[in-house]
Design an enzyme around this catalytic site. Structure first.
Site, PDB file in Angstrom:
ATOM      1  N   ARG A 123       0.892  -1.172   0.000  1.00  0.00           N
ATOM      2  CA  ARG A 123       0.000   0.000   0.000  1.00  0.00           C
ATOM      3  C   ARG A 123       0.919   1.208   0.000  1.00  0.00           C
ATOM      4  NH1 ARG A 123      -5.386   1.283   3.369  1.00  0.00           N
ATOM      5  NH2 ARG A 123      -6.097  -0.152   1.741  1.00  0.00           N
TER       6      ARG A 123
ATOM      7  N   HIS B 177      -7.296   1.165  -6.545  1.00  0.00           N
ATOM      8  CA  HIS B 177      -7.539   0.235  -5.436  1.00  0.00           C
ATOM      9  C   HIS B 177      -8.134  -1.047  -6.037  1.00  0.00           C
ATOM     10  CE1 HIS B 177      -7.807  -1.226  -1.504  1.00  0.00           C
ATOM     11  NE2 HIS B 177      -8.696  -0.422  -0.965  1.00  0.00           N
TER      12      HIS B 177
ATOM     13  N   GLN C 187      -9.850  -4.033  -3.917  1.00  0.00           N
ATOM     14  CA  GLN C 187     -11.142  -3.588  -3.380  1.00  0.00           C
ATOM     15  C   GLN C 187     -12.231  -3.725  -4.455  1.00  0.00           C
ATOM     16  OE1 GLN C 187     -12.060  -1.920  -0.192  1.00  0.00           O
ATOM     17  NE2 GLN C 187     -14.013  -2.496  -1.058  1.00  0.00           N
TER      18      GLN C 187
ATOM     19  N   ASP D  51     -17.548   6.920  -1.681  1.00  0.00           N
ATOM     20  CA  ASP D  51     -16.279   6.812  -0.950  1.00  0.00           C
ATOM     21  C   ASP D  51     -16.045   8.168  -0.287  1.00  0.00           C
ATOM     22  OD1 ASP D  51     -13.754   6.041  -0.042  1.00  0.00           O
ATOM     23  OD2 ASP D  51     -12.781   6.195  -1.997  1.00  0.00           O
TER      24      ASP D  51
ATOM     25  N   CYS E 275     -16.493   1.278   0.442  1.00  0.00           N
ATOM     26  CA  CYS E 275     -15.307   0.459   0.763  1.00  0.00           C
ATOM     27  C   CYS E 275     -14.849   0.652   2.207  1.00  0.00           C
ATOM     28  CB  CYS E 275     -14.181   0.779  -0.201  1.00  0.00           C
ATOM     29  SG  CYS E 275     -13.494   2.437  -0.004  1.00  0.00           S
TER      30      CYS E 275
ATOM     31  N   ARG F 164     -13.675  -9.284   0.864  1.00  0.00           N
ATOM     32  CA  ARG F 164     -12.268  -9.017   0.498  1.00  0.00           C
ATOM     33  C   ARG F 164     -11.434 -10.283   0.719  1.00  0.00           C
ATOM     34  NH1 ARG F 164     -10.337  -3.630   1.354  1.00  0.00           N
ATOM     35  NH2 ARG F 164      -8.501  -4.415   0.261  1.00  0.00           N
TER      36      ARG F 164
END
Ligand code: CP
Ligand code: NVA
Length: 309
Positions: free
Chosen positions: A107, A134, A137, A227, A267, A293
């Site tokens: 990340r 991402h 995700q 988001d 998310c 996930r």
């Protein structure tokens, strides 16, 4: 060995294979406890090194559980604890990661680092969120949508409300092309997706419509997605940005423009972009979304190790 960096670089057939594998694996392990490995133990003894330059709750936990369920284990690093932060080169760090580990999840606060690691590493590398993308995700979210709606996402209208120029929506836009689904975006004019991404969509016959009107964007949709307005990597005036998005909050009224059986996804973590009533309401599937996930990342790992059935 395969990397998993950007949805747009992965063939649609591979993405679909990953989701099929995730579905089969999920249904087969219903009776197992969280850390019991799948019967076939496909990544027995393998080590996933995960490194975080930014905060994470879900990604670190779900990758930990994912590799354990495949028979392997993780080591989680913060980049500032490594010599990398004090001058050791990225190239040498990458060689060391390849010496000890079998896969690397990063990340990062800079997409260039993913490319640099890729050049210098000889184990699979996974993008666990970057400023531009991402992908783990979003692939998992496609899985959740198909699981709940019980039909291919290509038959659904997905609506995104909010910042249309962040990592999650970028990956969702890429996914809309790979999975051929219709995507409506509702955002302020100033926060529309970048031109080069829109040109890529056009070239690849994507089905995206952009509205600066929340009602038009949400009308008739099967899924409403949002988001945080301010992302981790945003180097902006936060107060100003939040003000720009005042009219782009997902509340019950927005949900009423969508289909009656529409679902709400996020998310996480959440901010002021969604009302608590919607977030905690019946249409919200955010907890199922977060749990999936694990299922999808297991199949992403198998894809990277060349072990997808
Ligand atoms: N959705 C997501 O990636 O959450 P974290 O930032 O907690 O990992
Ligand atoms: N767009 C958000 C996603 C968090 C998982 C961020 O980058 O902060």
């Amino acid at each position: 060995m395969k990397h998993f960096l950007y949805i747009k670089d992965i063939p649609a057939s591979d993405l679909k294979k990953i989701l099929l594998d995730a579905k089969k694996r999920k249904s087969k392990r219903k009776k197992l406890f969280t850390l019991e490995p799948d019967k076939d133990n496909p990544l027995k003894g393998q080590l996933l090194v995960q490194m975080f330059e930014k905060s994470s709750t879900r990604t670190r936990l779900s990758f930990y559980i994912a590799i354990r369920q495949l028979g392997g284990g993780t080591l989680t690093l913060r980049s500032n604890e490594l010599h990398l932060a004090k001058g050791e080169s990225l190239a040498d760090t990458a060689k060391i990661l390849s010496t000890y580990g079998n896969a690397f999840m990063l990340r990062t606060d800079n997409d260039k680092k993913l490319e640099e690691f890729k050049k210098n590493i000889n184990i699979p590398i996974i993008n666990g969120l970057s400023p531009s993308s991402h992908p783990t995700q979003v692939l998992s979210d496609v899985f959740t949508i198909q699981e709940i709606k019980k039909k291919p996402i290509s038959k659904l209208l997905i609506c995104w409300i909010g910042d249309a120029n962040n990592n999650v929506i970028n990956s969702l836009i890429e996914a809309s092309v790979k999975f051929s689904f219709k995507l409506n975006i509702g955002c302020p004019k100033k926060y529309e997706p970048k031109k080069d991404l829109l040109n890529w969509v056009k070239k690849n016959k994507g089905k995206i419509r952009i509205f600066n009107d929340i009602r038009k964007a949400a009308t008739g949709s099967d899924v409403v997605f949002t988001d945080k307005v301010v992302s981790m990597n945003d180097k902006i005036n936060k107060t100003k940005k939040l003000k720009d998005f005042k009219k782009f909050k997902v509340n019950s009224k927005v949900m009423s423009f969508a289909k009656k059986d529409a679902i709400f996804l996020h998310c996480l973590p959440r901010g002021s972009e969604v009302s608590s009533k919607v977030f905690l309401g019946k249409q919200s599937k955010v907890w199922q979304q977060a749990l999936n996930r694990v299922n999808v990342q297991k199949s992403i790992l198998l894809y990277c190790f060349g072990k997808l059935r």
